[in-house]
Scaffold this active site. Structure first.
Site, PDB file in Angstrom:
ATOM      1  N   CYS A  96      -3.281  -7.109   1.576  1.00 15.55           N
ATOM      2  CA  CYS A  96      -3.866  -6.600   0.332  1.00 15.55           C
ATOM      3  C   CYS A  96      -2.925  -6.880  -0.849  1.00 15.55           C
ATOM      4  CB  CYS A  96      -4.114  -5.102   0.460  1.00 15.55           C
ATOM      5  SG  CYS A  96      -4.889  -4.411  -1.010  1.00 15.55           S
ATOM      6  N   CYS A 100       0.302  -0.167  -3.108  1.00  9.49           N
ATOM      7  CA  CYS A 100       0.314   1.277  -2.827  1.00  9.49           C
ATOM      8  C   CYS A 100       1.497   1.569  -1.890  1.00  9.49           C
ATOM      9  CB  CYS A 100      -1.000   1.698  -2.195  1.00  9.49           C
ATOM     10  SG  CYS A 100      -2.433   1.120  -3.144  1.00  9.49           S
ATOM     11  N   CYS A 103       1.261   2.243   1.954  1.00 11.47           N
ATOM     12  CA  CYS A 103       0.286   1.507   2.760  1.00 11.47           C
ATOM     13  C   CYS A 103       0.874   0.300   3.476  1.00 11.47           C
ATOM     14  CB  CYS A 103      -0.863   1.056   1.862  1.00 11.47           C
ATOM     15  SG  CYS A 103      -2.119   0.170   2.803  1.00 11.47           S
ATOM     16  N   CYS A 140     -17.504   4.926   8.710  1.00  9.70           N
ATOM     17  CA  CYS A 140     -16.814   4.455   7.506  1.00  9.70           C
ATOM     18  C   CYS A 140     -16.197   3.088   7.786  1.00  9.70           C
ATOM     19  CB  CYS A 140     -15.701   5.423   7.124  1.00  9.70           C
ATOM     20  SG  CYS A 140     -16.265   7.120   6.980  1.00  9.70           S
ATOM     21  N   CYS A 171     -20.390   4.791   5.062  1.00 13.01           N
ATOM     22  CA  CYS A 171     -19.403   4.932   3.994  1.00 13.01           C
ATOM     23  C   CYS A 171     -18.604   3.636   3.961  1.00 13.01           C
ATOM     24  CB  CYS A 171     -18.473   6.111   4.285  1.00 13.01           C
ATOM     25  SG  CYS A 171     -17.177   6.323   3.037  1.00 13.01           S
ATOM     26  N   CYS A 231     -16.824   9.829  -2.302  1.00  8.28           N
ATOM     27  CA  CYS A 231     -15.791  10.340  -1.404  1.00  8.28           C
ATOM     28  C   CYS A 231     -14.462  10.028  -2.076  1.00  8.28           C
ATOM     29  CB  CYS A 231     -15.890   9.646  -0.048  1.00  8.28           C
ATOM     30  SG  CYS A 231     -14.533  10.065   1.076  1.00  8.28           S
ATOM     31  N   ARG A 303     -12.190  16.901   4.036  1.00 10.45           N
ATOM     32  CA  ARG A 303     -11.816  16.234   5.286  1.00 10.45           C
ATOM     33  C   ARG A 303     -10.323  16.339   5.567  1.00 10.45           C
ATOM     34  NH1 ARG A 303     -13.684  10.913   4.889  1.00 10.45           N
ATOM     35  NH2 ARG A 303     -15.683  11.871   5.298  1.00 10.45           N
TER      36      ARG A 303
HETATM   37  S1  SF4 Z   1      -4.186   1.521   0.077  1.00 11.67           S
HETATM   38 FE1  SF4 Z   1      -3.494  -0.385   1.064  1.00 11.67          FE
HETATM   39  S2  SF4 Z   1      -5.363  -1.523   1.470  1.00 11.67           S
HETATM   40 FE2  SF4 Z   1      -5.858   0.078  -0.019  1.00 11.67          FE
HETATM   41  S3  SF4 Z   1      -5.634  -0.902  -2.014  1.00 11.67           S
HETATM   42 FE3  SF4 Z   1      -3.662   0.072  -1.556  1.00 11.67          FE
HETATM   43  S4  SF4 Z   1      -2.460  -1.540  -0.525  1.00 11.67           S
HETATM   44 FE4  SF4 Z   1      -4.600  -2.200  -0.513  1.00 11.67          FE
END
Ligand code: SF4
Length: 364
Positions: A96, A100, A103, A140, A171, A231, A303
């Site tokens: 990705c 984040c 993540c 989901c 979802c 959500c 949740r």
């Molecule tokens: S949480 Fe992970 S998968 Fe989702 S947008 Fe952020 S980096 Fe990408």
């Protein structure tokens, strides 16, 4: 499962990462929601339904008082012994472009997660069938994208249609959506779209730099305008203060309307991510966050989300007492072995809980 904005199958990712890296009672006045301003002068923004100070006051209540209040609110809106079961599947994992900090799927961090392609439709439908057989009512599907491309959207709409045809709620969480994309998903029959706010606006910048808070609010607005259920929740235990936890709840509770589904995640520190060594939050503070979400968003499905695997049964029971009434259910449902689902069934049995839609046992 991660605390991701995208609810992927983090059990699998954690394994991979580890391998790679080694109404009650009247609330006190301060905690009462403000009534929606109707006669506000045009020059003045309407008062929020839940001022931050009122939410902070809820967090400050003695835990047992807070639990009592949350349980009373919960019983006004839900059967307290019923829990909604959602199963999630990562339909496109890793690689990705976003950063984040929690993540393992971000391409910015070396977590050992390999980027995969979008799963084929038949594999998704197979996983959905197995989830339904295990008792899930909602399926989901999450993809690690900044936002879906047009060619991808065509394929995920087929997934929505196929999963719905199995009799499951659907979802999706695919990253940011514009108005047209949200409309396309609505036309395919999508029931819920997940897009978490993650944290309070004044903490968010410490966790994510590639996507703004306003980007997230815009996506939620597009989803809402398209007529898809929202959500949206967040993650606690990332180093934020209690006031910032209250700030997250304030953002969610003051959305008009507030989300139908509110996942509260407890950070699962993932090797290789900037939050790998984050200090765990006091479990009772997590319970408080659930209770405050319940009180401020009385009719939402709250949740108990990421971090549940690390909780013992007693802590999970406290979370249910605080008003959590939805869980992610099952482990990797692409295999026949499903120990997590078995553990959940045993816990439900011990607590006298049942899955949403399951008939209540006749009273003796
Ligand atoms: S949480 Fe992970 S998968 Fe989702 S947008 Fe952020 S980096 Fe990408």
């Amino acid at each position: 499962m991660s605390t991701c904005a995208i609810p992927i199958d983090l059990s699998a990712l954690r394994r991979a990462g580890a391998q790679a890296a080694g109404a009650g009672s009247t609330p006190p006045a301060a905690a009462a929601p403000a009534t929606q301003a109707t006669a506000t002068p045009a020059t003045q923004a309407p008062a929020p339904r839940w001022p931050q100070a009122a939410i902070e006051a809820l967090f400050e209540r003695p835990l047992l008082d807070l639990l009592f209040q949350a349980q009373q609110v919960h019983r006004q809106h839900f059967d307290p012994n019923e829990v909604q079961l959602s199963t999630l599947l990562s339909i496109k994992t890793g690689g990705c472009a976003e950063d984040c900090g929690y993540c393992p799927q971000s391409a910015h961090f070396d977590t050992g997660i390999e980027a995969s392609k979008l799963m084929p439709l038949d594999a998704v439908l197979q996983a959905a069938s197995e989830a339904k057989a295990q008792g899930a009512s909602r399926f989901c599907m999450g993809a690690a994208w900044r936002s879906p491309k047009m060619r991808d959207l065509q394929r995920v709409t087929e997934m929505v249609q196929g999963v719905r045809a199995l009799g499951l709620e659907t979802c999706m969480t695919l990253g940011m959506l514009d108005a047209e994309q949200a409309q396309q998903l609505k036309s395919a029959g999508l029931d819920y779209y997940n897009h978490n706010l993650d944290s309070a606006p004044d903490f968010y910048g410490q966790i994510i730099s590639t996507r703004s808070y306003q980007d997230r609010l815009d996506t939620l607005e597009h989803v809402r305008q398209a007529g898809i259920n929202v959500c949206s929740g967040g993650i606690v235990g990332m180093g934020e203060t209690r006031a910032q936890r209250a700030g997250l709840i304030a953002q969610l509770a003051n959305l008009e309307p507030y989300p139908e589904s509110v996942p509260i995640n407890n950070l699962v520190p993932m090797p290789g991510t900037p939050l790998a060594d984050a200090e765990p939050i006091d479990p009772f503070e997590f319970v408080r966050t659930i209770a405050v979400a319940r009180i401020t968003m009385p009719s939402a499905w709250v949740r108990l989300s990421a971090g549940r695997e690390q909780m013992d049964d007693a802590l999970q029971a406290l979370c249910f007492a605080a008003g959590a009434n939805s869980i992610f259910y099952g482990d990797r449902l692409l295999t026949t072995a499903n120990p997590q689902a078995a553990r959940d069934r045993a816990l439900f049995e011990r607590l006298g809980l049942r899955a949403q839609g399951q008939a209540a046992a006749p009273s003796a």
